[in-house]
Design a protein around this motif. Structure first.
Motif, mmCIF file in Angstrom:
data_model
loop_
_atom_site.group_PDB
_atom_site.id
_atom_site.type_symbol
_atom_site.label_atom_id
_atom_site.label_comp_id
_atom_site.label_asym_id
_atom_site.label_seq_id
_atom_site.Cartn_x
_atom_site.Cartn_y
_atom_site.Cartn_z
ATOM 1 N N THR A 30 -4.297 20.914 -1.204
ATOM 2 C CA THR A 30 -3.599 19.762 -0.635
ATOM 3 C C THR A 30 -4.485 18.540 -0.848
ATOM 4 O OG1 THR A 30 -2.327 20.993 1.011
ATOM 5 C CG2 THR A 30 -2.812 18.699 1.524
ATOM 6 N N GLN A 31 -3.889 17.425 -1.261
ATOM 7 C CA GLN A 31 -4.656 16.212 -1.502
ATOM 8 C C GLN A 31 -3.753 15.008 -1.376
ATOM 9 O OE1 GLN A 31 -5.807 15.820 -5.726
ATOM 10 N NE2 GLN A 31 -4.649 17.682 -6.094
ATOM 11 N N LEU A 32 -4.365 13.834 -1.267
ATOM 12 C CA LEU A 32 -3.582 12.605 -1.241
ATOM 13 C C LEU A 32 -4.311 11.500 -1.981
ATOM 14 C CD1 LEU A 32 -4.659 10.281 1.021
ATOM 15 C CD2 LEU A 32 -3.931 12.053 2.594
ATOM 16 N N VAL A 33 -3.532 10.512 -2.411
ATOM 17 C CA VAL A 33 -4.047 9.342 -3.108
ATOM 18 C C VAL A 33 -3.418 8.116 -2.467
ATOM 19 C CG1 VAL A 33 -3.910 8.017 -5.252
ATOM 20 C CG2 VAL A 33 -4.563 10.415 -5.322
ATOM 21 N N ILE A 34 -4.218 7.093 -2.200
ATOM 22 C CA ILE A 34 -3.709 5.833 -1.667
ATOM 23 C C ILE A 34 -3.901 4.758 -2.725
ATOM 24 C CG2 ILE A 34 -3.931 4.091 0.150
ATOM 25 C CD1 ILE A 34 -4.971 6.330 1.989
ATOM 26 N N SER A 35 -2.839 4.007 -2.998
ATOM 27 C CA SER A 35 -2.862 2.995 -4.041
ATOM 28 C C SER A 35 -2.479 1.630 -3.490
ATOM 29 C CB SER A 35 -1.887 3.360 -5.165
ATOM 30 O OG SER A 35 -2.185 4.624 -5.703
ATOM 31 N N ILE A 71 -10.280 17.378 -2.056
ATOM 32 C CA ILE A 71 -9.264 18.393 -2.368
ATOM 33 C C ILE A 71 -9.447 19.545 -1.390
ATOM 34 C CG2 ILE A 71 -8.385 19.975 -4.118
ATOM 35 C CD1 ILE A 71 -9.388 17.996 -6.234
ATOM 36 N N TYR A 72 -8.413 19.769 -0.558
ATOM 37 C CA TYR A 72 -8.472 20.771 0.503
ATOM 38 C C TYR A 72 -7.694 22.021 0.098
ATOM 39 C CZ TYR A 72 -9.724 16.764 3.502
ATOM 40 O OH TYR A 72 -10.328 15.655 4.043
ATOM 41 N N PHE A 73 -8.122 23.167 0.575
ATOM 42 C CA PHE A 73 -7.277 24.345 0.465
ATOM 43 C C PHE A 73 -6.082 24.166 1.397
ATOM 44 C CE2 PHE A 73 -11.209 26.391 -1.098
ATOM 45 C CZ PHE A 73 -10.706 26.955 -2.263
ATOM 46 N N THR A 74 -4.892 24.441 0.899
ATOM 47 C CA THR A 74 -3.683 24.284 1.713
ATOM 48 C C THR A 74 -3.758 25.209 2.925
ATOM 49 O OG1 THR A 74 -2.333 23.669 -0.191
ATOM 50 C CG2 THR A 74 -1.166 24.508 1.736
ATOM 51 N N PRO A 131 -5.740 15.091 -20.723
ATOM 52 C CA PRO A 131 -5.019 14.041 -19.991
ATOM 53 C C PRO A 131 -5.971 13.122 -19.234
ATOM 54 C CG PRO A 131 -4.890 16.103 -18.786
ATOM 55 C CD PRO A 131 -5.602 16.409 -20.081
ATOM 56 N N ASN A 132 -5.436 11.988 -18.786
ATOM 57 C CA ASN A 132 -6.231 11.075 -17.963
ATOM 58 C C ASN A 132 -6.540 11.694 -16.604
ATOM 59 O OD1 ASN A 132 -6.029 9.124 -19.977
ATOM 60 N ND2 ASN A 132 -4.131 8.301 -19.128
ATOM 61 N N GLU A 133 -5.597 12.484 -16.093
ATOM 62 C CA GLU A 133 -5.771 13.145 -14.802
ATOM 63 C C GLU A 133 -5.481 14.632 -14.976
ATOM 64 O OE1 GLU A 133 -6.886 11.888 -12.014
ATOM 65 O OE2 GLU A 133 -6.839 9.749 -12.531
ATOM 66 N N THR A 134 -6.279 15.462 -14.336
ATOM 67 C CA THR A 134 -6.075 16.908 -14.425
ATOM 68 C C THR A 134 -5.607 17.453 -13.073
ATOM 69 O OG1 THR A 134 -8.459 17.206 -14.049
ATOM 70 C CG2 THR A 134 -7.666 17.273 -16.337
ATOM 71 N N VAL A 135 -6.546 17.737 -12.190
ATOM 72 C CA VAL A 135 -6.183 18.351 -10.914
ATOM 73 C C VAL A 135 -5.380 17.404 -10.024
ATOM 74 C CG1 VAL A 135 -8.330 17.684 -9.746
ATOM 75 C CG2 VAL A 135 -7.102 19.738 -8.992
ATOM 76 N N ARG A 136 -5.511 16.101 -10.239
ATOM 77 C CA ARG A 136 -4.788 15.137 -9.389
ATOM 78 C C ARG A 136 -3.506 14.602 -10.040
ATOM 79 N NH1 ARG A 136 -8.289 13.610 -5.181
ATOM 80 N NH2 ARG A 136 -10.501 13.912 -5.620
ATOM 81 N N ALA A 137 -3.076 15.177 -11.132
ATOM 82 C CA ALA A 137 -1.937 14.616 -11.871
ATOM 83 C C ALA A 137 -0.682 14.506 -11.016
ATOM 84 C CB ALA A 137 -1.653 15.452 -13.116
ATOM 85 N N THR A 140 0.847 -1.193 0.000
ATOM 86 C CA THR A 140 0.000 0.000 0.000
ATOM 87 C C THR A 140 0.881 1.241 0.000
ATOM 88 O OG1 THR A 140 -1.677 -1.201 1.256
ATOM 89 C CG2 THR A 140 -1.864 1.187 1.200
ATOM 90 N N SER A 141 0.566 2.175 -0.889
ATOM 91 C CA SER A 141 1.394 3.363 -1.071
ATOM 92 C C SER A 141 0.533 4.616 -0.967
ATOM 93 C CB SER A 141 2.064 3.317 -2.450
ATOM 94 O OG SER A 141 2.709 4.537 -2.739
ATOM 95 N N VAL A 142 1.085 5.668 -0.381
ATOM 96 C CA VAL A 142 0.378 6.947 -0.289
ATOM 97 C C VAL A 142 1.200 8.031 -0.982
ATOM 98 C CG1 VAL A 142 1.371 7.484 1.978
ATOM 99 C CG2 VAL A 142 -0.715 8.634 1.259
ATOM 100 N N GLY A 143 0.528 8.894 -1.703
ATOM 101 C CA GLY A 143 1.159 10.077 -2.282
ATOM 102 C C GLY A 143 0.449 11.314 -1.763
#
Length: 495
Positions: A21-26, A55-58, A314-320, A10-13
């Motif tokens: 500010t945002q994160l993705v878990i894969s 998607i949070y405001f930093t 693209p496949n991803e925009t704001v989360r690229a 499991t990986s987090v970015g």
């Protein structure tokens, strides 16, 4: 018991940007793809995003301070939403991008997040690294490889526009422009200015506007300013002879434009407005998020079309950028390696790839390419180690291997003066002989120069394919010193 050949990790970015500010878990599946009689080769064979955060405001304490406690609270909240605890995270990356990377306490973010991932790869992404992360996360790198076309991904965020040009899947050029959708702030859905950044002041002056914080601004006043910024973004794609304004807004050397550009992808917070069917018509629509991002997206779309560029979505925009961060793949080096065991283990070594195609046919040409790549990625010789990645010498002749050895030593001269280990990752099966040639040339140089501090430490491993911006760990030798384990911390959707 039978040997386990498959494992799930499991990986987090985590991306802490100028505006959001945002994160993705894969979940990543790693597998030994070699048959039982061959040396193991462990690769990522499947990847699945299992959680995308809101998607949070930093969160900021003020203009110069990130609220580290609030950032860690965001991560904690999203872990709970994903049904995970920090102990269940195997690896990850946090990057601090755009204007946020300039904040006074950007480094403190790592301390605040230390308990939330097993192994963060990098704390801050320089402008060029950020562009490559975004381009790989958006799908631009894969697009260029599959279509055999040059494509430029521009990640337009709150503070910067980060360019990465991809050719056959490889990032060949990068640059960064200080243009983003949050450089002027307004009352949300209002017309009163609450903040003007320095880059925005430069653009305002160039467009003939003289505005100050507290003033109200109309759409006819704002539009020419934003059109001027969008024109600067597009100008970088067209020429190396830039206007005075674009030159002032550049944060790194401009694109060399050695490849013709026709296809462009836009990612980042502004991207969804680039691909929208209709642009904003009123100030409340423009300032919905307290900035001018929607208008910048629409004007950028118009400028690209006028200049004749083809927009690919693209496949991803704001989360690229966040999708382009943090994972790992474990490999074993080839068995023809050259190293000093005392140098190992090495952790979090950034990879740079100085040769875009054929290696130059002279020692000085090789050295110059290496120096330029070190400069492009803003490598600070006084900080961490880097690894040079390359396919191998021009041919497997001794003359070409020795020429490469001499070029590497000359190109890395300043870096090696800091008594750092020379780390090379070669695709070809020639690590041992290249290492021996480098050692012989280094010893000869040391004998000729009595001011040399100490013998060269070197790790030269082969039969591994890595790319710009990968991070590697190199472990202690295995199998009687014949191979070393290499942890490749690459980008999740790179391969």
């Amino acid at each position: 018991m039978p040997e386990v050949n498959t494992q799930s990790i499991t990986s987090v970015g985590i991306d802490i940007g100028t505006t959001t500010t945002q994160l993705v878990i894969s979940r990543l599946t790693i597998e030994n793809t070699a048959s039982g009689t061959f040396v193991p080769r462990v690769e990522i064979t499947d990847k699945e995003v299992i959680h995308r955060s809101k998607i949070y405001f930093t969160p900021l304490l003020d203009r110069d301070l990130i609220n580290a406690v609030a950032v860690s609270k965001i991560v904690e909240t999203e872990y709970l939403a994903a049904g995970l605890t920090p102990e269940k995270i195997d690896t990850g990356a946090v990057i601090i991008t755009g204007e946020t990377a300039k904040k006074e306490n950007a480094k403190a973010i790592i301390d605040a997040l230390a308990g939330y991932a097993g192994d963060f790869v990098v704390a801050t992404a320089g402008a060029n690294l950020e562009g490559i992360y975004a381009g790989k996360g958006s799908g631009a790198a894969v697009f260029s490889a599959q279509r055999h076309q040059v494509v430029v991904n521009i990640d337009v965020g709150g503070g910067t526009s980060n360019y990465a040009m991809f050719h056959e899947g490889k990032a060949v050029e990068t640059t960064c422009l200080n243009v983003g959708g949050h450089l002027i702030e307004f009352e949300p859905r209002g017309d009163r200015i609450t903040y003007i950044s320095e880059p925005a002041k430069i653009a305002l002056q160039a467009s003939g506007q003289r505005l100050t914080v507290g003033e109200r601004m109309t759409l006819p006043q704002l539009r020419p300013v934003i059109k001027t910024m969008a024109a600067c973004v597009v100008e970088v794609l067209k020429t190396t002879v830039l206007s005075e304004l674009t030159t002032k807004l550049l944060m790194t050397p401009t694109l060399r434009l050695e490849y013709p550009i026709r296809k462009v992808m836009i990612s980042g917070g502004v991207a969804d407005y680039v691909y929208a069917l209709q642009g904003p018509d009123t100030m409340p629509e423009v300032t919905a998020f307290g900035d001018f991002g929607p208008l910048l997206g629409w004007e950028l779309k118009d400028c690209l079309a006028t200049a004749g560029f083809v927009l690919e979505k693209p496949n991803e925009t704001v989360r690229a950028t966040v999708i382009g961060t943090g994972t790992q793949s474990v490999n074993l080096s080839g068995s023809t390696i050259h190293l000093q065991e005392k140098t190992l283990p090495l952790r979090n070594v950034m990879v740079i790839s100085p040769f875009s195609s054929i290696i130059p046919d002279s020692v000085h040409g090789i050295a110059e390419d290496i120096k330029q790549e070190m400069l492009r990625f803003q490598v600070n010789n006084s900080e961490g180690s880097v690894a040079l990645a390359m396919k191998g010498p021009r041919t497997m002749s001794f003359a070409n291997i020795n020429m490469l050895a001499q070029g590497v030593l000359l190109g890395m001269e300043d870096y090696l003066s800091q008594n750092k280990p020379l780390i090379l990752v070669i695709e070809a099966d020639c690590g041992k002989v290249l290492g021996q040639c480098i050692n012989a040339n280094a010893n000869a140089n040391a004998n000729a120069n009595t001011n040399t501090n100490q013998p060269l430490e070197m790790v030269c491993i082969d039969q591994l394919e890595v790319e710009d911006c990968d991070y590697i760990d190199i472990g202690k030798p295995l199998m009687g010193g014949r191979v070393v384990p290499v942890v490749l911390k690459t980008l999740v959707f790179n391969r």
